[in-house]
Design a protein around this motif. Sequence first.
Motif: not given
Length: 257
Positions: A132-136, A162-164
Motif C-alpha cells: 500500500d502507499p503507506q508501506h504498512t 500511531t504509525g503504520n
Amino acid sequence: MMEAVINLSVCIVAFISVLTDVMSAESCTQINSCSCRTESSNFVLNLRPLSNPSNPSLVATDSKGGYKYIYNPCDPMTVCNTGGGETDIAVCQQDNAATPKKYCAGKETGSLFQGDLKAGTLSMKFECIGGDPQHTKRTTIIQVVCGNKNELEFVKDDSPKTGNIGIYVLKLTTQYACINGGESGGLSTGSVLLLIFFIVLIIYLVGGVLFMKFMRGASGVEMVPNLELWKGLPSLIKDGFVFVSKGCKANTTYSQI
C-alpha cells in the motif's frame, strides 16, 4: 579445613543448579520457516503436515477488531490476494467486509523461531511490508504450544496507536509441538541429578548407621555417621552461602589472619 570443603560444596551445588537449568532448556534451532530442532532432546518440530496453500485450515478470529488471521506453514498461501503484489505470504489478515480486504501480515521468508519449547515460550515471528502507499509494516507472532488439536487462536492486537505498524499475537496449539507425541520425555537432567543425590544420601546414611552400630558399637544418636559434622552443618551452610555471594572468593583480610 572442613569449612573450606563445605564452602566448595555449596559452590558446586550452585553451579550444578545453574547448569541443570541450562541443560533442561529446549531452545529450538530453526531449520526453515516451519520447523526447528531442539538442542537437548534433538526433537524436530515440523508443521508441514498442516500446510494447505490453497485452503489453509488454521484461522483465528479477532471478534473485537473485526479481522481474521489465516496462517499456512511452510508454503506461501495462494488465497491471499492483497492487491498490492505481495507474494510468499505465510499470514494473511482479512477484514469482515462483504467484499473482504486482505493484507499480508507475515512472509515465509525471514521468519524467526525464538523461545523455549519445553517452557511453553516458543514462538514464530513473521513480518511483511505492505504494498500500500503507506508501506504498512505488519508483524505476526505465533506462540506454539503442545496440544491434542491443531488450532489457531487470536491472542491480542499489540499494535501501537500511531504509525503504520501492526503487531498481532496468535497462538497455535498443535500435536506437532509435543515432544514424544505429547507424553513426558522422561526424567529431566535436574531430576536425574536429584535422584542420584538422594540415592547416594540414603546409601550413606543407612551404611553409616550400620557401620557405627556393628563395627563401633554405637547406639542411639551416636549411630549417625559424622555426627559432629551434621551438628555444625547449619552454620557451615550459612558460611557457604556467604562464600557464594562473594563470588566463591575466600576472605583473606588481616582480621581473619
